[in-house]
Each structure stands twice: as structure tokens, then as C-alpha cells.
Design a protein around this motif. Structure first.
Motif, PDB file in Angstrom:
ATOM      1  N   ARG A 107       0.825  -1.216   0.000  1.00  0.00           N
ATOM      2  CA  ARG A 107       0.000   0.000   0.000  1.00  0.00           C
ATOM      3  C   ARG A 107       0.859   1.266   0.000  1.00  0.00           C
ATOM      4  O   ARG A 107       0.336   2.368   0.187  1.00  0.00           O
ATOM      5  CB  ARG A 107      -0.917  -0.011   1.221  1.00  0.00           C
ATOM      6  N   GLY A 108       2.184   1.100  -0.165  1.00  0.00           N
ATOM      7  CA  GLY A 108       3.076   2.253  -0.163  1.00  0.00           C
ATOM      8  C   GLY A 108       3.252   2.848   1.213  1.00  0.00           C
ATOM      9  O   GLY A 108       3.452   4.049   1.350  1.00  0.00           O
ATOM     10  N   ALA A 116       8.424   5.054   4.999  1.00  0.00           N
ATOM     11  CA  ALA A 116       7.093   5.489   4.544  1.00  0.00           C
ATOM     12  C   ALA A 116       7.222   6.646   3.562  1.00  0.00           C
ATOM     13  O   ALA A 116       6.521   6.685   2.538  1.00  0.00           O
ATOM     14  CB  ALA A 116       6.223   5.882   5.741  1.00  0.00           C
ATOM     15  N   ALA A 117       8.122   7.577   3.854  1.00  0.00           N
ATOM     16  CA  ALA A 117       8.325   8.729   2.959  1.00  0.00           C
ATOM     17  C   ALA A 117       8.891   8.279   1.614  1.00  0.00           C
ATOM     18  O   ALA A 117       8.473   8.785   0.564  1.00  0.00           O
ATOM     19  CB  ALA A 117       9.249   9.746   3.627  1.00  0.00           C
ATOM     20  N   ARG A 139       8.120  17.099   1.738  1.00  0.00           N
ATOM     21  CA  ARG A 139       7.602  16.161   2.736  1.00  0.00           C
ATOM     22  C   ARG A 139       8.586  14.990   2.921  1.00  0.00           C
ATOM     23  O   ARG A 139       8.885  14.588   4.033  1.00  0.00           O
ATOM     24  CB  ARG A 139       6.213  15.662   2.327  1.00  0.00           C
ATOM     25  N   ALA A 140       9.115  14.479   1.824  1.00  0.00           N
ATOM     26  CA  ALA A 140      10.087  13.387   1.913  1.00  0.00           C
ATOM     27  C   ALA A 140      11.361  13.865   2.615  1.00  0.00           C
ATOM     28  O   ALA A 140      11.891  13.167   3.488  1.00  0.00           O
ATOM     29  CB  ALA A 140      10.407  12.846   0.525  1.00  0.00           C
ATOM     30  N   ARG A 141      11.814  15.042   2.263  1.00  0.00           N
ATOM     31  CA  ARG A 141      13.042  15.571   2.884  1.00  0.00           C
ATOM     32  C   ARG A 141      12.842  15.812   4.381  1.00  0.00           C
ATOM     33  O   ARG A 141      13.751  15.568   5.171  1.00  0.00           O
ATOM     34  CB  ARG A 141      13.469  16.847   2.176  1.00  0.00           C
ATOM     35  N   THR A 146      17.204  11.915   1.668  1.00  0.00           N
ATOM     36  CA  THR A 146      18.233  12.769   1.061  1.00  0.00           C
ATOM     37  C   THR A 146      18.059  12.828  -0.455  1.00  0.00           C
ATOM     38  O   THR A 146      17.375  11.996  -1.060  1.00  0.00           O
ATOM     39  CB  THR A 146      19.641  12.221   1.370  1.00  0.00           C
ATOM     40  N   ASP A 147      18.716  13.807  -1.066  1.00  0.00           N
ATOM     41  CA  ASP A 147      18.683  13.908  -2.524  1.00  0.00           C
ATOM     42  C   ASP A 147      19.329  12.670  -3.163  1.00  0.00           C
ATOM     43  O   ASP A 147      18.884  12.216  -4.220  1.00  0.00           O
ATOM     44  CB  ASP A 147      19.379  15.178  -3.002  1.00  0.00           C
ATOM     45  N   GLU A 148      20.357  12.126  -2.535  1.00  0.00           N
ATOM     46  CA  GLU A 148      20.965  10.888  -3.035  1.00  0.00           C
ATOM     47  C   GLU A 148      19.926   9.766  -3.068  1.00  0.00           C
ATOM     48  O   GLU A 148      19.815   9.028  -4.051  1.00  0.00           O
ATOM     49  CB  GLU A 148      22.155  10.479  -2.170  1.00  0.00           C
ATOM     50  N   GLU A 149      19.163   9.648  -1.990  1.00  0.00           N
ATOM     51  CA  GLU A 149      18.124   8.608  -1.937  1.00  0.00           C
ATOM     52  C   GLU A 149      17.023   8.854  -2.958  1.00  0.00           C
ATOM     53  O   GLU A 149      16.508   7.902  -3.555  1.00  0.00           O
ATOM     54  CB  GLU A 149      17.531   8.527  -0.529  1.00  0.00           C
ATOM     55  N   ILE A 150      16.671  10.113  -3.185  1.00  0.00           N
ATOM     56  CA  ILE A 150      15.641  10.425  -4.181  1.00  0.00           C
ATOM     57  C   ILE A 150      16.122  10.003  -5.571  1.00  0.00           C
ATOM     58  O   ILE A 150      15.378   9.384  -6.339  1.00  0.00           O
ATOM     59  CB  ILE A 150      15.242  11.911  -4.139  1.00  0.00           C
ATOM     60  N   GLY A 151      17.375  10.295  -5.880  1.00  0.00           N
ATOM     61  CA  GLY A 151      17.935   9.863  -7.160  1.00  0.00           C
ATOM     62  C   GLY A 151      17.921   8.350  -7.297  1.00  0.00           C
ATOM     63  O   GLY A 151      17.524   7.803  -8.336  1.00  0.00           O
ATOM     64  N   GLU A 152      18.343   7.663  -6.251  1.00  0.00           N
ATOM     65  CA  GLU A 152      18.338   6.195  -6.272  1.00  0.00           C
ATOM     66  C   GLU A 152      16.924   5.641  -6.331  1.00  0.00           C
ATOM     67  O   GLU A 152      16.691   4.603  -6.958  1.00  0.00           O
ATOM     68  CB  GLU A 152      19.049   5.642  -5.044  1.00  0.00           C
TER      69      GLU A 152
END
Length: 181
Positions: A107-108, A116-117, A139-141, A146-152
Motif C-alpha cells: 500500500r506504499g 514510509a516517505a 515532505r520526503a526531505r 536525502t537527494d541521493e536517496e531520491i535519485g536512487e
């Protein structure tokens, strides 16, 4: 939507050239050749791309448990029973994620605010073809992403969409303990 398209899996024992090398790499890495990779072997380019992207994301900042949760969420979102089954199994047996967390991932969601984010952002990106609001990223930040995690996360999403779409299109026979959509 169901498909009548089916790709005949390539038999590793009769494969030649690049295809044989790629399937041998899969067998060496996993101890077996899953039906998905045997079907992908009809296109050595596809199998090579899958293995390269899979290897690249495995070496990133996101933990194996986070990657398995992301794969479960994306498989559920895209209606891929093969990937849902595979990643539920790997999530439980290899990444040691408990059943409740795997169910939440479908369910994300997660009890862990950081995970969760990540899951929420991944589903938002997938549902909107990457067109997310600044508030979604903020909200995720705020949850520590992190931006690294967002890229991944985007790289993992691309990998998961690749396998989801291929398995659905190719009608790959599920060789994992089945988890129904």
C-alpha cells in the motif's frame, strides 16, 4: 488486462554466445536462472540492461530492505504478480522484512517514517510520470530522505517498472511462491 503474448524462456543449456554468458552470470549470482531472466534472454540487450541496472542500484545508499519494499509497492501499483511474488519472497527470506511490513509496502506504507516517505514518494512519482509537486519532495526531505536517496529511488523505480512491464507483457510463468494481487 491480460495478454496473449508469451516469450518462451531460453534454455540456459542450449544458449550460445552473449546469451549463454549472461545466463551463466545469473546462475552464478543467484544459484538458479529464474523464469524472468530466461525470458529476458530472448533479447540479450534487455537482459544485459536489467543486470547492469540491478547491479548499480544494489550498490547504492538504499538498504536491501528499502529496495525490496519499493519493489513490492511498485509491483502492486503496476499489477505484476510475478514481481510481487518474487520481492515478497526475497523481502521476507533475504532482507528479513516481517509480513506486516511487506503488507504495508503493498500500500506504499511503512511504520518507519523514513521508509514510509520513500514509499509514498516512489508511488507519487510513478503515478504522475515524475511530475511531482515541490511539497511532495519537501515532505520526503522532512522525513529525512536525502537527494541521493531520491535519485536512487528513481533508479529503483525504473528497474521495477522495467521488470513489471516485461513480466506482464511476456506472460512470464511465476516460479516464486505466489502472492496474489
Amino acid at each position: 488486462m491480460s495478454t496473449t503474448t508469451a516469450f518462451t524462456p531460453v534454455d540456459p543449456s542450449s544458449a550460445t554466445g552473449t546469451t549463454a554468458e549472461l545466463l551463466a552470470q545469473v546462475r552464478k549470482s543467484l544459484g538458479t536462472v529464474p523464469n524472468m531472466t530466461a525470458a529476458m534472454a530472448n533479447s540479450p540487450t534487455l537482459l544485459k540492461a536489467y543486470l547492469a541496472l540491478s547491479g548499480a542500484v544494489a550498490g547504492g545508499a538504499l538498504s536491501p530492505a528499502a529496495r525490496e519494499r519499493l519493489a513490492v509497492a511498485t509491483a502492486q501499483l503496476n499489477g505484476c504478480e510475478y514481481c510481487l511474488s518474487a520481492h515478497t519472497y526475497v523481502g521476507a527470506q533475504v532482507a528479513k522484512i516481517d509480513a506486516d511490513e511487506l503488507e504495508r509496502a503493498r500500500r506504499g506504507q511503512s511504520q518507519d517514517p523514513h521508509l514510509a516517505a520513500l514509499l509514498e514518494l516512489s508511488n507519487t512519482i510513478a503515478e504522475n510520470a515524475g511530475d511531482v509537486d515541490a511539497e511532495d519532495l519537501d515532505r520526503a526531505r522532512r522525513a529525512g530522505v536525502t537527494d541521493e536517496e531520491i535519485g536512487e529511488l528513481v533508479a529503483n523505480l525504473a528497474l521495477n517498472i522495467l521488470t513489471n512491464y516485461f513480466n506482464v507483457l511476456a506472460g512470464v510463468e511465476n516460479d516464486w511462491p505466489v502472492v496474489s494481487l
